[in-house]
Design an enzyme around this catalytic site. Structure first.
Site, mmCIF file in Angstrom:
data_model
loop_
_atom_site.group_PDB
_atom_site.id
_atom_site.type_symbol
_atom_site.label_atom_id
_atom_site.label_comp_id
_atom_site.label_asym_id
_atom_site.label_seq_id
_atom_site.Cartn_x
_atom_site.Cartn_y
_atom_site.Cartn_z
ATOM 1 N N SER A 69 76.423 22.870 41.077
ATOM 2 C CA SER A 69 75.578 22.161 42.019
ATOM 3 C C SER A 69 76.300 21.714 43.292
ATOM 4 C CB SER A 69 74.965 20.944 41.335
ATOM 5 O OG SER A 69 75.974 20.010 41.017
ATOM 6 N N LYS A 123 80.085 15.362 48.703
ATOM 7 C CA LYS A 123 78.832 15.733 48.030
ATOM 8 C C LYS A 123 77.857 14.562 48.081
ATOM 9 C CE LYS A 123 77.165 17.762 43.669
ATOM 10 N NZ LYS A 123 77.544 18.155 42.294
ATOM 11 N N SER A 181 79.921 22.306 37.847
ATOM 12 C CA SER A 181 79.408 22.164 39.210
ATOM 13 C C SER A 181 80.463 22.055 40.310
ATOM 14 C CB SER A 181 78.477 20.958 39.298
ATOM 15 O OG SER A 181 77.227 21.274 38.750
#
Lengths: 93, 490
Positions: free
Chosen positions: B154, B79, B178
């Protein structure tokens, strides 16, 4: 509830320039979220301590020894403007 | 070419260690798959194929010498909120579009020591604020199961990459769901560890008291394996716990007879789709059949968790994001006459709408006159929620719920309705407030879209959570893959 002038004041505190349209939209949207958040006010918490971390923190100590860190060049490598080993910024006063 | 891209990490590690497959071949398979699907899915902000190639070759040399690491040769998506030395780290924001860190996050450094093959920096909601990955400044990621739907967020790029075969496993971060919610939307396993189990050093901060890094994988075994590589004390993070890390792979095995499973009724109330309700109820029957004791539980203050979270998280964010001031790194708008103007214009240009909203909300909640009513009260509500979980865990070993009340929603469907967007995290947010671990595993389909079961455990109860997840995974035998009609195909 939150008004346009509050939004403009908060934007100043947060160092965010808002367009007319954003100030308008945020007044409406922040009002919406705060209205939802109002619910927590109905709980009686007079004898409740606040929690900042769910797992209690303790101070972390270590010996004050010199260890390698970032070089000056590395520390400045992301700066939008640097000169002679310094960060350069617009005038402050 | 073999479809290595569709295999689990533990399977590939065995093949690579046994000399049956080369890491370079696994990488070829994943890069080839990326070429075929990335244009449609957009999992990545910055693909790193050259770096991956060098790492795969190094893994093959190490394997030939019998000394390959525990992650060697396994293509991973990281990420873009985790700092990677020499590889730009944008956090999905224009503010950091050109930011190249001079250091690795601790989790990245640890994985490098185990032979990390990073294939790219994965897309995300800007600064991890969002539930759909639509808030990325680099455009949305699409759900590999249905390209007209969101992958969740996210960590949507991380989840989409693994679901689409563009990575074998991934790192995400979880502040209010997330990792777990995108894992649920993409038919994967995702885990948020106990707060402090995994180092946050080099994780760009959103809400420091809630953020945790964790794995997104294709099964529970990979999750246990990856967690064991991430967990452990880090002197660079003062909130890192100095606790022994169990052998999660060993702890994951074994039956769950006699385990006490609580079902918080507050998380089974309104708002669930029929499919979600039925899938979770099916899991409860399976738990009972596996010998667990299933009973209703209650977390009386849970109805206030979402409200408290949307004060606490923005308040911490407004403070954390003050660092983006156009001085030390990131964007600076030129032409400002003085410092204040430079700050205001830089932050106006660098941040997207959701980040601005949360900075504003947090600044308001912390400002004079409102602090006690909002932030102070939210912190007290947090205490009540922590206590609710403590009380529940007196009676139960694990708690279970849906991960999200619905399957993946459509692109654009919730961008104008903030509360609807925020509600997709209603089951996951309380876990972050309480600091406890939780996993999401795939538990069924609704209209061809995957659903997730959330299993929550006590503080540092990862071993029990993984064991329950592993037993349920076996009992469910979820084998569905993205279809080729609406999605990318398997």
């Amino acid at each position: 509830m939150i008004e346009r002038k509050d939004v403009e004041y908060v934007a100043l505190l947060a160092r965010l320039e808002l367009s007319e349209e954003e100030a308008e939209r945020f007044t409406r949207q922040l009002g919406q979220v705060l209205e939802h958040a109002e619910r927590i006010k109905s709980l009686d918490t007079s004898d409740v301590e606040p929690t900042s971390h769910a797992i209690p923190l303790k101070n972390v100590m270590r010996a004050d020894e010199v260890r390698p860190g970032l070089s000056q060049e590395e520390a400045l490598s992301g700066a939008p403007h640097s000169e002679g080993g310094y960060f350069v910024v617009p005038k402050i006063i | 070419m073999d479809s290595f891209y569709d295999m689990k990490a533990w399977e590939l590690l065995g093949l690579i260690a046994g000399g049956e497959v080369k890491a370079a071949e696994v990488l070829d398979s994943v890069l080839d798959r990326m070429e075929r699907v990335e244009e449609r899915v957009h999992s990545y902000i910055t693909p790193t194929p050259e770096e991956a190639r060098a790492a795969a070759d190094a893994a093959d040399r190490a394997a030939a010498g019998g000394g390959a690491g525990k992650a060697a040769g396994i293509p991973m998506a990281v990420k873009d909120v985790l700092c990677t030395r020499g590889v730009r780290t944008t956090c999905g924001s224009r503010m950091l579009e050109g930011y190249v860190p001079v250091y690795d996050a601790t989790v990245v450094e640890r994985l490098r020591g185990e032979g990390l093959v990073m294939v790219g920096k994965a897309n995300m909601d800007e600064f991890a604020m969002g539930s759909s990955t639509e808030n990325s400044a680099f455009g949305p990621t699409r759900n590999p199961w249905d390209l007209e739907r969101v992958p969740g967020g996210s960590s949507g790029g991380s989840a989409a990459a693994v679901a689409a075969g563009e990575a074998i496993w991934a790192l995400g971060s979880d502040t209010g769901g997330s990792i777990r919610q995108p894992a649920s939307f993409c038919g994967l396993v995702g885990m948020k560890p106990t707060y402090g189990l995994v180092s946050r050093y080099g994780l760009v901060a959103f809400a420091s008291s809630l953020d945790q890094v964790g794995p997104i994988t294709r099964d529970v075994k990979d999750c246990a394996l990856l967690l064991s590589l991430l967990a452990g004390h880090d002197p660079m993070d003062s909130t890192s716990l100095d606790a022994a890390v169990p052998d999660y792979l060993a702890a994951m095995e074994g039956d769950i007879r006699g385990i006490r499973v609580g079902v918080p009724r507050e998380l089974m109330q309104e708002g669930l789709t029929d499919g979600v309700r039925k899938a979770v109820e099916g899991c409860l029957d399976l738990f009972a059949r596996l010998g667990a004791e299933v009973e209703e539980a209650t977390l009386p203050n849970l109805d206030y968790a979402l409200s408290a979270y949307y004060i606490i998280a923005p308040a911490e964010a407004s403070s954390n994001l003050a660092r983006f001031d156009g001085v030390r790194y990131g964007l600076r708008v030129k032409g400002a006459d003085d410092m204040i103007e430079m700050y205001g214009r830089t932050r106006a240009a660098g941040f997207g709408p959701e980040v601005k909203r949360r900075i504003m909300l947090g600044t308001y909640a912390l400002s004079a006159g409102y602090y006690e009513a909002y932030y102070g009260q939210a912190q007290k509500v947090r205490t009540l929620i922590v206590r609710d979980f403590q009380d529940a865990f007196e009676r139960f070993d694990i708690l279970v719920s849906p991960t999200s009340p619905t399957p993946a929603f459509g692109l654009g469907e919730r961008t104008e309705d903030l509360l609807a967007m925020y509600l997709s995290d209603v089951c996951t947010i309380p876990v972050n407030l309480a600091g406890i671990p939780a996993i999401s595993i795939p538990c069924g389909l609704e209209d061809g879209l995957p659903l997730g079961l959330q299993i929550m455990g006590k503080v540092l109860g990862e071993a029990t959570v993984l064991r329950a997840a592993r037993a349920m995974e076996e009992a469910l035998s979820f084998k569905a893959r993205p279809g080729a009609e609406k999605g990318v195909g398997a």
